[in-house]
Design an enzyme around this catalytic site. Structure first.
Site, PDB file in Angstrom:
ATOM      1  N   GLU A   1     -71.532 -73.531 -34.507  1.00  0.00           N
ATOM      2  CA  GLU A   1     -71.348 -73.671 -35.801  1.00  0.00           C
ATOM      3  C   GLU A   1     -71.295 -74.936 -36.487  1.00  0.00           C
ATOM      4  O   GLU A   1     -70.214 -75.367 -37.146  1.00  0.00           O
ATOM      5  CB  GLU A   1     -70.014 -72.936 -36.190  1.00  0.00           C
TER       6      GLU A   1
ATOM      7  N   GLU B   1     -71.169 -64.508 -30.919  1.00  0.00           N
ATOM      8  CA  GLU B   1     -69.815 -64.215 -30.966  1.00  0.00           C
ATOM      9  C   GLU B   1     -69.926 -63.030 -32.057  1.00  0.00           C
ATOM     10  O   GLU B   1     -70.553 -63.244 -33.024  1.00  0.00           O
ATOM     11  CB  GLU B   1     -68.772 -65.098 -31.681  1.00  0.00           C
TER      12      GLU B   1
END
Ligand SMILES: *[C@@H]1O[C@H](CO)[C@@H](O)[C@H](O)[C@H]1NC(C)=O
Ligand SMILES: *[C@@H]1O[C@H](CO)[C@@H](O)[C@H](O)[C@H]1NC(C)=O
Ligand SMILES: *[C@@H]1O[C@H](CO)[C@@H](O)[C@H](O)[C@H]1NC(C)=O
Length: 521
Positions: free
Chosen positions: A198, A412
Site C-alpha cells: 500500500e 488482502e
C-alpha cells in the site's frame, strides 16, 4: 497502450457505471461454486504482516521501526502497542502447522526490515536471519506456497532519523540493498515477492492526514503532526516508492530471476468507486479518484508515467520522471497485488467543497462517501464501510482493462469487527468471504487475470490504528492469556472444508451494498 488509456476506458467506465448504479438489481442472481471452479494454479491463502504478527519487538537484536515509536508514544486510540502482537516470533511453528492443517495453499507474510538489518543497512542480524529461514523452511516442509512482502509500513526508525525515510531519494539505495539480502538469503525458496504494501496509503495516511507514522502533515499541526507539507510530501513519497520498487525489480531481473525464477510485484490499496449521481461531474470525479488511487502507482510501473490528470492537478508539486527513469520503471511489475475491502461513492469537489483530508483530496477534487446519502466521510479509509462484494469484481475488471495481461493477486480481503465483539461462530465473516470469493470468480470468468486470493488475516493480530479491537482472523487469539492460544473460528473451519472441496458455496443474491462494516488498512 499509453497512460492515456484511462481516457479511452473512461467512456466505457461511465457506461458501465450507469448500468451498475441504476440497473444492477435485476441482475442479482445465485452463484454456486466450489474450489474446482477456480483454476488449479489459482492459490487460496491468508496473510499477516511482521509488526502486526511477530511481537518480540526488542528481542534478539531487532531495532525499532517507526510503528514502535508511534505506539510507544501513545498514539494509538487505545494506547496499545505491537510489543507482543500475536506472538508469532515464538509461535510460528505452531502457526505453520495450523496453516497446513487448515489446508491453506499459500501464506503471505512480511519481513521486518529492522529485524533483519537492525542498522537499516550493513550487517545482517543472525537471529533475524535464523527466524525467517526457519519460518520459510517450515512452510516449505508443509508444501505451502510462500508470498513475501518486503515492506509493510514498518520503516526502520534509525533510517527515519537519518534522512526522513521515504521522503528522501536515499531510501532507494537502502531499500535495494535490503531487498538484495532477502533475495540472496531466501530467494531459493521464495518465488513471490511484493516490494511494498500500500504505497498509496503510506503516502496519504502518513504524509497528508498524518494519522500513520511518521505523522507528517501541513499546518495547523495538531496532536498527530509536528511537521510536514501535505501539498508536496505525499507525491514525493510515492515517487520515491515507485523508484525504489523499480530499482529492486531491476536488481532481481539482473541478478536473480534467471536462477531463482520468481516474480516481483507491487501492491496497492483499492476501493471500488461509484459516482454518487449521474452528473457528468460526479462521473468524471469517479475516474479521477481511480487515477489518484490506483493509476498514481500502477500507471508509472506499467506505462512509465503518472496519469495525465494527476500531473495537471498537482502541477509542479508532483515530481516528474526523467526519460531514463521512465524507461526504468515502465514494465516494472510482474504482478499487481491489491488489498480490497470495500467500495465508496464519489462526489465531485471541483468547486472547492471542503474535504477533511488535506491537500491530496483537494487535488483529486473528490469526496469519498460511504453511502449515497452520507455526509462526506473525510477519511481516505472510511471507518464505516459498505460490504459490496460486487465492487471487487468491478475492480478486477478495471485492472484487466487498464493494465491488460498483468496477473493480479488479491492480497488482502476480509472482515474486521470494529468495536464489536468477535465470535467464534463468525457467520458474518463466512458470508463476507464467500461473497467476495464469488465476486473474484465472476471476474475470472470475465477474463480478469486473477491468480490468487488471500484472506486478511490468518489469525487475530495487532491492527494498525485499531489495535486489538478489530480482529480479522480466521483463528481467534486470546490476547488476555500470556500464551496467546489460537482457536479456530467457524470461518477457519469453513475455509478449510471449501479448500478440501468438502463443501461448495451457495450465494443466493450476489448484490448487496448496504451493510456497514469496518475496513482494515
Ligand atoms: C490523530 O490520529 C488518530 C489515529 O492515529 C486519529 O484518530 C485522529 O483523528 C487524528 N487527529 C487529528 C487531529 O488528525
Ligand atoms: C451460529 O450463529 C448462527 C446465526 O448467526 C446460528 O444459527 C447458529 O445456531 C450458531 N451456531 C452455534 C454453534 O452457536
Ligand atoms: C444454488 O444453490 C441454491 C441453494 O442450495 C439453490 O436453491 C439454487 O438452485 C442453486 N442455483 C444454481 C444455479 O445451481
Amino acid at each position: 497502450m499509453a497512460p492515456s488509456s484511462s481516457s479511452t476506458s473512461n467512456s466505457n467506465l461511465s457506461l458501465l457505471l450507469l448500468f451498475l448504479l441504476f440497473f444492477a438489481a435485476p441482475w442479482a442472481k445465485a452463484l454456486n461454486f466450489t474450489r474446482q471452479d477456480f483454476p488449479r494454479e489459482f492459490v487460496f491463502g491468508a496473510g499477516t504482516s511482521a509488526y502486526q504478527y511477530e511481537g518480540a519487538t526488542d528481542e534478539d537484536g531487532r531495532s525499532p521501526s517507526i510503528w514502535d515509536t508511534f505506539t510507544h508514544a501513545g498514539k494509538m486510540p487505545d494506547k496499545s502497542t505491537g510489543d507482543t502482537a500475536a506472538g508469532g516470533y515464538h509461535k510460528y511453528k505452531e502457526d505453520v502447522k495450523l496453516i497446513s492443517d487448515t489446508g491453506l495453499e499459500a501464506y503471505h507474510f512480511s519481513i521486518s526490515w529492522s529485524r533483519l538489518l537492525p542498522r537499516g543497512r550493513g550487517p545482517v542480524n543472525p537471529k533475524g536471519l535464523e527466524y525467517y529461514n526457519s519460518l520459510i523452511d517450515e512452510l516449505v516442509k508443509q508444501g505451502i506456497e510462500i508470498h513475501v512482502t518486503l515492506y509493510h509500513l514498518d520503516f526502520p526508525q534509525i533510517l527515519e532519523d537519518e534522512y526522513h525515510g521515504w521522503l528522501s531519494p536515499r531510501v532507494i539505495e537502502d531499500f535495494t540493498a535490503y531487498a538484495d539480502v532477502c533475495f540472496r538469503e531466501f530467494g531459493d525458496r521464495v518465488k513471490h515477492w511484493t516490494t511494498m504494501d500500500e504505497p498509496n496509503v503510506l503516502a496519504i495516511a502518513a504524509y497528508d492526514s498524518g494519522a500513520f507514522p511518521p505523522c507528517r502533515c501541513s499546518p495547523p499541526f495538531g496532536i498527530n503532526c509536528t511537521a510536514g507539507d501535505s501539498t508536496v510530501e505525499p507525491y514525493v513519497v510515492a515517487h520515491n516508492s515507485i523508484l525504489a520498487h523499480a530499482s529492486v525489480v531491476k536488481l532481481y531481473r539482473e541478478k536473480y530471476q534467471a536462477t531463482q525464477k520468481g516474480f516481483v510485484g507491487m501492491n496497492v490499496y483499492s476501493f471500488w468507486t461509484y459516482p454518487i449521481s449521474l452528473s457528468s461531474a460526479d462521473i468524471a470525479a469517479t475516474q479521477r479518484a481511480l487515477d489518484f488511487m490506483i493509476g498514481w502507482i500502477l500507471d508509472p510501473l506499467v506505462y512509465g508515467d503518472y496519469p495525465e490528470i494527476m500531473k495537471k492537478k498537482a502541477g509542479s508539486r508532483i515530481p516528474s520522471f526523467t526519460k531514463e527513469q521512465s524507461e526504468l520503471i515502465r514494465g516494472g511489475t510482474d504482478f499487481i497485488g491489491i488489498n480490497h475491502y470495500t467500495s465508496v461513492y464519489i462526489n465531485d469537489a471541483s468547486n472547492g467543497e471542503k474535504t477533511d483530508l488535506r491537500d491530496y483530496n483537494a487535488d483529486m477534487s473528490a469526496v469519498f462517501r460511504t453511502s449515497r446519502n452520507d455526509t462526506p466521510s473525510g477519511q481516505f479509509v472510511p471507518t464505516s464501510i459498505p460490504v459490496d462484494p460486487q465492487g471487487l469484481q468491478y475492480m478486477l475488471e478495471y485492472l484487466r482493462d487498464t493494465y491488460p495481461g498483468i496477473p493480479v493477486y488479491i492480497q488482502e480481503n476480509g472482515k474486521g469487527q470494529f468495536g464489536k465483539k468477535d465470535s467464534l461462530n463468525d457467520t458474518d465473516r463466512v458470508e463476507y468471504l464467500s461473497r467476495y470469493m464469488g465476486s473474484a470468480l465472476a471476474a475470472l470468468r470475465n477474463g480478469a487475470n486473477v491468480k490468487g486470493y488471500f484472506v486478511w488475516s490468518f489469525l487475530d493480530e495487532f491492527e494498525l490504528l485499531a489495535g486489538y479491537h478489530s480482529p480479522f482472523g480466521l483463528y481467534h487469539v486470546d490476547f488476555e492469556d500470556p500464551n496467546l492460544p489460537r482457536q479456530p473460528k467457524l470461518s477457519a473451519q469453513w475455509y478449510s472444508k471449501f479448500l478440501r472441496s468438502e463443501i461448495g458455496v451457495n450465494i443466493i443474491n450476489m448484490i448487496s451494498a448496504d451493510e456497514h462494516e469496518h475496513a482494515d488498512i
